[in-house]
Design an enzyme around this catalytic site. Structure first.
Site, short mmCIF file in Angstrom:
data_model
loop_
_atom_site.label_atom_id
_atom_site.label_comp_id
_atom_site.label_asym_id
_atom_site.label_seq_id
_atom_site.Cartn_x
_atom_site.Cartn_y
_atom_site.Cartn_z
CE1 TYR A 108 -3.53 -2.68 0.51
CE2 TYR A 108 -4.64 -0.58 1.08
CZ TYR A 108 -4.65 -1.79 0.58
OH TYR A 108 -5.84 -2.40 0.70
CE LYS B 255 1.26 -17.85 -3.15
NZ LYS B 255 0.34 -19.19 -3.11
CG ASP C 261 -2.63 -20.39 -1.73
OD1 ASP C 261 -2.11 -20.21 -0.75
OD2 ASP C 261 -2.29 -20.83 -2.84
CG ASP D 177 -8.04 -4.56 1.47
OD1 ASP D 177 -8.94 -4.03 2.26
OD2 ASP D 177 -7.85 -4.65 0.27
CG ASP E 77 -13.78 -7.05 2.03
OD1 ASP E 77 -13.43 -5.92 3.12
OD2 ASP E 77 -14.33 -6.58 0.69
C1 IPM Z 1 -10.44 -1.05 3.60
C2 IPM Z 1 -10.64 -0.56 2.54
C3 IPM Z 1 -9.51 0.40 2.16
C4 IPM Z 1 -8.31 -0.57 2.23
C5 IPM Z 1 -9.74 1.19 0.99
C6 IPM Z 1 -10.86 1.75 0.85
C7 IPM Z 1 -8.55 2.19 0.79
O1 IPM Z 1 -10.83 -1.60 1.56
O2 IPM Z 1 -10.30 -0.45 4.79
O3 IPM Z 1 -10.47 -2.33 3.91
O4 IPM Z 1 -7.95 -0.99 1.18
O5 IPM Z 1 -7.46 -0.47 3.20
MG MG Z 2 -10.81 -3.58 2.44
#
Ligand code: IPM
Ligand code: MG
Length: 375
Positions: free
Chosen positions: A147, A198, A230, A254, A258
């Site tokens: 990042y 990884k 993975d 990240d 999710d």
């Molecule tokens: C998160 C989001 C952010 C990230 C984006 C919006 C930059 O996806 O906080 O998980 O990737 O960190």
């Molecule tokens: Mg995210």
């Protein structure tokens, strides 16, 4: 006590949901005084000042005891160049505040079991004790890695033509400090830490693994394991019950967080805390709190957003920044109580009846018994 809190509602549903977080915090901790200072971050800052994170916003956040954020972004700003997009505000705040450890809890909420997309039999079969439960804490490195690594574009003189690159670079200190957070969390939880990487391919991952192996020796009571990302992605949906604390890099965290939120059933419920060290002269560690969900522009202003993730982020703030554990629990208990009573916003209602943001917020407030009453 007096606390000063910067609040960045941001874009889309950010405004509506953070409002309820503020009210919940105030109600749960009546013995304390909270001074809220609004800052601009995200698309709203682009509209007002031309940049996603005006310097004044970061200055204010740095001067406050904690930062509560709603969500940033939306289609309106999607065509802007990368460094001017609303998301840059998040990265700027994370880096500026030095909040390198992002805690994203993901657990099965009994009251919402129906929303969990994984079959009960699968969960039970894979759980060490044959239970359907899972309770995971993802500790994501937040201020380093790909990042923030060097990136760019160029043109090669050969057939390959144009190229673009991003780089993942981690220093020992960056890896150690986030692992320390992970280990300390594991000690307070079920004593298991899984480092996800990884390392069969990436050098930076092999570095993470070496450092983890060294640190593991200092945490006797914690069982350390390693998993390729993975495989971890697969295990999260196959057998989430096996995990306690997962520590991983910025990008892998990240993605996995999710996925973990989808396993829980609703992203509308997940809160997060991003923590750093205590700066010289400061009373509290650096802390930024935000729901895991985004700005959901499609439902903004329609009284449809689920305010629970923001409200729970407020609870995390009370716990991690200020050590107000009873007050934090008062909020979390209230959320569980309203879910038990059947209150559902649209995102968690399935095909059933649902209520609006305001009704959900009001219900939670009514269910909060201030810490003074509980003591
Ligand atoms: C998160 C989001 C952010 C990230 C984006 C919006 C930059 O996806 O906080 O998980 O990737 O960190
Ligand atoms: Mg995210």
């Amino acid at each position: 006590m007096n606390y000063t809190i910067a609040i960045a509602p941001g874009d889309g549903i950010g405004q509506e949901v953070t409002e309820w977080a503020v009210k919940a915090v105030e109600k749960a901790a009546p013995a304390h005084h909270f001074n809220w200072t609004k800052i601009l971050a995200g698309g709203c800052a682009i509209d007002a000042e031309g940049v996603p994170l005006p310097p004044k916003s970061l200055e204010t956040a740095l001067a406050c005891d904690a930062l509560l954020l709603g969500a940033v972004g939306g289609p309106k700003w999607e065509t802007l160049p990368g460094n001017l997009r609303p998301e840059r505000a998040l990265l700027g705040l994370r880096a500026g505040l030095g909040v390198y450890a992002n805690l994203r809890p993901a657990s099965l909420i009994q009251e919402l079991k129906d929303a969990c997309p994984i079959k009960d039999e699968v969960l039970k079969a894979a759980h060490p004790q044959g239970k359907p439960e899972f309770d995971i804490l993802i500790v994501r490195e937040l201020t380093g890695g790909i990042y923030f690594g060097e990136r760019g574009r160029g043109k090669a003189e050969n057939v390959l033509g144009d190229y673009a690159y991003d780089t993942e670079k981690y220093s020992r200190a960056e890896v150690e400090r986030v692992l320390r957070f992970g280990y300390e969390a594991a000690q307070k939880r079920r004593g298991k830490l899984c480092m996800v990487d990884k390392s069969n391919v990436l050098e930076s991952s092999r570095f993470w693994r070496e450092i983890t192996a060294e640190m593991a020796k200092n945490y006797d009571g914690v069982e350390t394991s390693y998993m390729y990302v993975d495989n971890a992605a697969m295990q999260l949906v196959r057998a989430p019950g096996q995990f306690d604390v997962i520590v991983t890099s910025n990008l892998f965290g990240d993605i996995l967080s999710d996925e973990a939120s989808a396993v829980c059933g609703s992203i509308g419920l997940l809160a997060s805390a991003s923590l750093g060290d205590k700066a010289p002269g400061k009373k509290y560690i650096a802390g930024m709190y935000e729901p895991v969900h985004g700005s959901a522009p499609d439902i903004a202003g329609k009284n449809l957003a689920n305010p629970l993730a923001a409200i729970l982020s407020g609870a995390m703030m009370l716990r991690y920044s200020f050590g107000l554990e009873t007050e934090a629990c008062a909020i979390e208990n209230a959320v569980r109580a309203v879910l038990r009573d059947g209150c559902r916003t649209k995102d968690i209602a399935g095909s059933g009846k649902y209520i609006g943001t305001t009704e959900m917020g009001t219900a939670v407030l009514a269910a909060i018994y201030p810490a003074e009453v509980l003591r």
